[in-house]
Each structure stands twice: as C-alpha cells, then as structure tokens.
Design an enzyme around this catalytic site. Structure first.
Site, short mmCIF file in Angstrom:
data_model
loop_
_atom_site.label_atom_id
_atom_site.label_comp_id
_atom_site.label_asym_id
_atom_site.label_seq_id
_atom_site.Cartn_x
_atom_site.Cartn_y
_atom_site.Cartn_z
CD GLU A 142 -3.04 -1.07 2.20
OE1 GLU A 142 -2.80 -0.42 3.24
OE2 GLU A 142 -4.11 -1.67 2.03
CD GLU A 294 -4.18 -6.17 2.44
OE1 GLU A 294 -4.90 -5.53 3.24
OE2 GLU A 294 -2.95 -6.00 2.36
C1 GLA Z 1 -3.82 -2.94 4.95
C2 GLA Z 1 -2.54 -3.69 4.79
C3 GLA Z 1 -2.50 -4.99 5.49
C4 GLA Z 1 -3.16 -4.92 6.81
C5 GLA Z 1 -4.55 -4.40 6.65
C6 GLA Z 1 -5.31 -4.33 7.95
O1 GLA Z 1 -4.72 -3.09 3.94
O2 GLA Z 1 -2.17 -3.89 3.47
O3 GLA Z 1 -1.16 -5.35 5.66
O4 GLA Z 1 -2.42 -4.09 7.62
O5 GLA Z 1 -4.49 -3.11 6.12
O6 GLA Z 1 -4.85 -3.32 8.77
#
Ligand code: GLA
Ligand code: ZN
Length: 679
Positions: A142, A294
C-alpha cells in the site's frame, strides 16, 4: 482462477502450518500471499539472508497444491536498519524523525534505504526465481506514506522541478512567483510547501506530484530487479481504491496488473457505491481486470473494530468485485492474529483458529468462483459510458476547493451513483484517454484542464459524443494557475455557454432550481452556482431566486454530431441526478439491460462469445428482479424463467451467448435518441 488468503506463517507455531494448509485446500484456496512484512526474518542482519522459514512454508503449501505471491518486505524496515541508518526514517514537517516501531516510516529519497530495498529484493528474487509454486510478486505494501521533509527530499524535489520545468524562468512562470514576491533565483532556494497552510497552490500541486513520483520510482527500482531475475513471475501491487495521495495511473504502469485492498464494512450496511467506484477506478488504471489482494474477511479495526459481516455478506462483497472485473480473490487474512496492532482486524478464522461461519462462506464463494472460472475467462466489464478520473483535479481541488464542501470524489460520486442505480456500467478513464469508443463521457469537476485535454473533449463532442461537464471545470491549467479566459474556456464550442460569474452557496443557504418541460421538476442547488448564460445552448433548468433568475442551471448544446451538457450547480436531490443520467443515456442511445430494483446492482462482463450478467443484492431484504428471456443461471446451471429472486445480500450470475456482431450493428444503425438525435 486464483483464490486464497493472505497468510503469515511467521505468526503461528510450525506445528499449526499443516492444519492451515489442509484447511485452505479444503476451502478450495489455490494461492496465498506471503512475506509482506518479513524483512527482519529474511535479513536478520545487514547482508545476511535466511529464507528458511519461507522455504519451509512454501514447500508445505506446495504439497497442498497452493501457489504463492511473495511481497518485497520494504514497508517495514528491521530495527537494525533504523538504528544503523537513522536518516532512513522519514522526517516530519516539524523536523523530527519518525520513531521506528510502526510500519511505512521510511524516506523514499534516502539513498541507503533505496539501496537496502534493492538488495533484499534482489536476494529474494534470486532465491525464489525457480521455486515451483511461486507465481508472482507484490511490491511493498500500500504505497502512499509517509511524506518526508528531510534535506534529501528537499534537494530531490529541487532536482525534480529542474527536470520538469527546465529553466528558472519557466519554473517561475509555472508557479506564478510574481505573486507575493516569490521569485526564485536559484533552485536551492525552493522549499517544501505546506499544503495545509497558505503556500502557493502551484507549489503544492508539484509537491504532491513529486511525492507520487518518488513512490513510483521506488517501486520501479524493485520492478527492474524482479523482471530481470524472475521473468516467469507476474508483478503487482496492492492499491487502495479511492486513495488520494498517489497518481495511481503512474504507479500501475510498471505492473502486469493491479490488485487492491477492499474493506467496505465500516459504518452501517449501505449500498456499496464506493466499493463499485473503487473497483472501476482500479480496472481503469491499466484498462484491464484486476485482483483483490486483501478482501474483507470479518470485522476490521486497529483499536475499535467495525461491524461484522452479516450472513451472506462476505460472499456478496467478493462477488461484487468479481462483477467489476476481479480475476483473483485473496482474503485478508487467514487467521486473526493474537499479537500486534491488528489483533482486531479479523481473518476468515478467529483467534481460535477454528473453521467457522466466515471460513465456510469463503469456501462456498471459492467453490462457486472456480465453477464459473471457464465462463469468466476472457471477459471484462462492458461499458459504453466513461467517467474521467484525474489526479491533478483531485489534488488541485484539495489544495483549493473553491467552494466549501467541494470534493472531487464526491462530485464524481453524484453521477456514478445515479448510473449505478440505472444499472449502467462505467469505465473510469484518465484525462488523456481515447474517448472515441464511448457513447457518453462524464467529466465532472475536471478542474485542471490543459489545452490539449480541452481540445480532445471538444473533438469528442464534434465527432458525435455526448459529454457532461459541471462546476469548476476548466478553471486551472496544468501548473495550477487560473486560465485567463471566460469559463468554460476552450470547452465553450462544445457547451455553447458563457460563465462570467459564479457564487458560493454556503452553509444552509440554497437556491431553487426549476426545470423546463424538457427537464421537469423542482430541485435545490446547494454549495455553489455558476451563473450560466446560454450562448447557443438550450436551457433545461434555471433558478427562481431573484438574483440569478436570468441564468441557466442545466444546459444542452448540439455541437457537430454530438452534444455538450453543462450542470452549473450542486443539486441536493438524488432524483435530479437520476433524471439527468436518464436523459444523458437517452441522448447517447445507451440502454441498460434492465432496471434493477433499489439496492440491487447490475454488472455485465462480456467476452467474445458470451456475456455474464451479475445481480448483486446490497440490501438486507430479498429482492425479485425481472430479467429478459433466454438467460441461464450460471451458478445453479439451469434456465432462468423471466425473474430471479435474490436472498438478503444474495448474488445471481446469469449468462447468455452474444448476438452476432452483424445483427448488432444493423440494430445500432436504426437507433434514434428520444430527442431526435440519430446515434
Ligand atoms: C492494509 C494492509 C495490510 C493490513 C490491513 C489491515 O490493507 O495492506 O497489511 O495491515 O491493512 O490493517
Ligand atoms: Zn526524506
């Protein structure tokens, strides 16, 4: 189709791994994402590598037929790195360094950090290039934070500006430094602007662009290594949908495909407009299908957690994304961690590791998606309508919204939501996209409009396109200076209007908008009005308040074989946008396959020979939808007779063979818009 979970074997005892792998396979999972924050385990001290943990996990997963995506672990630097090279930690605006102990705390200009990031990437790539069940890479995690204000970043900013603007004269012109005596005489004089303060808007826009570029460059360093050493593997990154800090088009350019992280369960249950829009933005970055890297698996939160997914909702969230073009589905995370900041960011399994409701629902979804995979293959969302999505405009409006409440994504959302309700799919495209394939283009709040982009829009209309633009469009040039022209500037030939003045409508003030017989109804303008004088355009709505009675609120102008629509206000009522979108679709001869009931989403994925029609119920009530004859229910593999019933959060996927292109083009020729325009 790859379906699976984000897995952190390092969080669990080795004795548990076999159980995890077995349960994954039982659920139909075929992929995991590994190693995201695992730098310290892979490089316990500088230059010393140890991949044994991953090796062991990968071998076990391979035995269960599970493939893996590996992450470059650079979103969290090891403690040794921060201690040895404190300048790798980002510096805040007040000059203090971030404290090590969270993640995403590095400076992206720092040479040492870039070097060490390349080294761990190279070491991983060499080591895993031929591991049979490794299929691809995720760069970092991210991208987008933090902004750093260190001396290296400042010097890099100056260098970047020199590259962008060439000479100091050009630079001074671009930033408009004749204002407030800001003329720069040496590059080294340039400071980092404070976007929260009252710094020069042109400086603020360039600083945002620079920060975005730093991230893109950092990723590029890694991509080059991975391409070189792992030519068989794909490379992606986990984007964040509507995230605002980076030019995602640029970040996507280096990658094979885009992935993104989808967490729509914050707040009360509501229609998932934003998850739909975000998905379309993600598909638009490379104009191709994407993955979910995700996917929501349960309540989310770092201190306070969100509501839980309702029965059926986890499946609904996943299918909505598939409907918008997701070709891979990875849930975050496998099992809820018992340690660290994300103890309440729930996985498919709870802390207790038992395969309960959420696991079972994901397994059901995986089964269904695998069954549908042959039909999904080669299909993507079919859209006749495009919305222009432009980071320059987003940023410039954040720096200076103009009127209070002005927000770029909200401006887009007003139309996007109406199109969603109308059951019409949308492509999200950049400002410089080729628009000729679209029948209707909406470019709301296209605030930054360089001349070539304006010319392109005018050409699009002349050649038969239907274009809608609205408030604060074409105000700025590419350097965030105001165009010295009467609005809508170079768009005037396409819109047939002149806007000599405009007005903020703050707080509880509003203006009554009165439609004409061609656009019936009474509505409310809030936040802002353009004082629009038609200059050839037809007025479709106006105002009744005394001071703006002579101005138009909504206009349509025939230009070439197309038409340009202008809406000069923000309207309170959704019904207004529903009616406007209906008229725009009519004007452009775009018809939805069916009109979904409120809260039900319709999406069509089309391939060469067939199309898939997704109906997604975002409500907590069952819904019945009348559908055309000749469709098959793809999940139940049976004919579908006239109507389908969707349970709460239910999803139905219908399919049919496509009409031959010859029959279609004959039909298209005969089409005429209700206003008489031939399409
Ligand atoms: C983000 C990150 C993950 C995790 C999630 C939940 O999307 O990419 O690594 O930390 O948040 O917090
Ligand atoms: Zn820095």
């Amino acid at each position: 189709m790859y379906i699976g979970v984000d897995y952190y074997p390092e969080h669990w005892p080795r004795a548990r791994w076999a159980t995890d792998a077995r349960l994954m396979r039982k659920a139909g999972f075929t992929v995991v994402r590994l190693a995201e924050f695992n730098w310290v385990n892979m490089e316990p001290s500088e230059g010393v590598y140890d991949f044994s943990l991953l090796d062991e996990a990968l071998a076990l997963l391979a035995k269960h037929g599970i493939s893996a995506i590996l992450c470059t672990p650079t979103a969290i630097m090891p403690a040794w790195l921060a201690r040895a090279y404190p300048a790798t930690l980002a510096t805040q605006r007040d000059g203090t360094r971030l404290t090590w102990g969270v993640r995403k705390n590095n400076c992206f200009s720092n040479g040492t950090y870039r070097l060490l990031s390349k080294r761990i990437t190279r070491a991983m790539a060499r080591y895993f290039a031929d591991t049979p069940n490794v299929i691809g890479w995720q760069t970092d995690n991210e991208f987008g934070h933090p902004f750093c204000h260190c001396a290296t970043c400042r010097a890099a900013f100056q260098e970047w500006l020199r590259g962008r603007h060439g000479t100091l004269d050009e630079f001074n012109r671009a930033w408009g430094t004749h204002f407030w005596g800001q003329r720069i005489q040496e590059w080294a004089e340039i400071t980092i602007p404070d976007d929260a303060g009252s710094h020069n808007p042109s400086a603020c826009l360039d600083w945002q662009r620079f920060f975005s570029w730093l991230n893109v460059r950092f990723q590029h360093d890694q991509v080059r290594i991975l391409r070189d050493l792992c030519p068989r593997h794909f490379i992606t990154h986990n984007f964040m949908g509507l995230f605002k800090e980076l030019d995602y088009y640029a970040l996507a350019r280096d990658l094979d495909f885009v992935s993104w992280d989808n967490y729509p369960v914050w707040g009360a249950p509501e229609i998932r407009y934003d998850a739909a829009l975000a998905a379309d933005v993600m598909r638009g970055l490379k104009r191709r299908n994407f993955w979910i890297m995700e996917q929501t698996a349960g309540p989310c939160g770092w201190g306070v957690f969100s509501r839980n997914v309702r029965p059926g909702e986890l499946r609904n969230i996943a299918w909505q994304q598939c409907a918008h073009g997701a070709d891979g589905m990875v849930w975050f995370r496998w099992r809820t961690c018992t340690a660290g900041r994300e103890q309440y960011w729930h996985g498919l399994l709870g802390h207790d590791g038992r395969p309960l409701r959420r696991y079972k629902e994901a397994a059901q979804t995986a089964r269904e998606m695998h069954a549908l995979a042959p039909l999904l293959d080669g299909t993507t969302v079919a859209a006749d309508v495009a919305i222009v999505y432009d980071y320059d405009s987003l940023w410039a409006l954040r720096i200076q919204p103009g009127f209070a409440e002005n927000d770029y994504q909200k401006a887009i959302g007003r139309y996007y939501r109406a199109l969603f309700r109308a059951g019409v799919n949308v492509d999200i495209v950049p400002r410089d996209a080729d628009l000729s394939r679209y029948k209707l283009v909406l470019a709301p709040a296209l605030h930054v409009l360089p001349d070539d982009a304006a010319d392109r829009l005018v050409r699009y209309v002349r050649a038969g396109g239907i274009l809608l633009v609205d408030c604060r469009t074409a105000v700025k040039d590419g350097t965030n200076l105001c165009h010295p022209r009467t609005l809508p500037g170079l768009l005037t030939p396409a819109l047939g209007i002149a806007i000599e003045e405009y007005d903020a409508v703050p707080g509880t003030m509003n203006c009554a908008v009165q439609g004409t017989p061609a656009f019936p109804g009474t509505f409310t303008a809030v936040h802002y009005t353009d004082w629009v004088r038609p200059r050839g355009a037809t007025q479709l709505a106006g105002y009744t308040d005394w001071h703006i009675r002579k101005y138009a609120a909504l206009t349509r102008h025939a230009c070439g074989t197309g038409a340009g629509w202008y809406l000069g206000a923000v309207i309170k009522e959704d019904a207004f946008y529903d009616q406007l979108v209906r008229q725009l679709l009519d004007d452009a001869c775009v018809t939805a396959l069916l009109r979904p009931p409120a809260g039900v989403e319709l999406c069509v994925r089309r391939g060469a020979r067939h199309e898939l029609i997704f109906l997604v119920n975002h409500t907590e009530e069952p819904q019945t939808v009348a559908v055309p004859a000749g469709l098959r229910d793809a999940l139940r593999n049976r004919a579908c007779a006239g109507r389908v019933t969707l349970e709460r959060y239910g999803v139905v996927v219908l399919w049919r063979a496509r009409r031959s292109p010859v029959a279609k083009s004959k039909r298209a020729k005969e089409q005429t818009a209700p206003n008489g325009r031939t399409c």
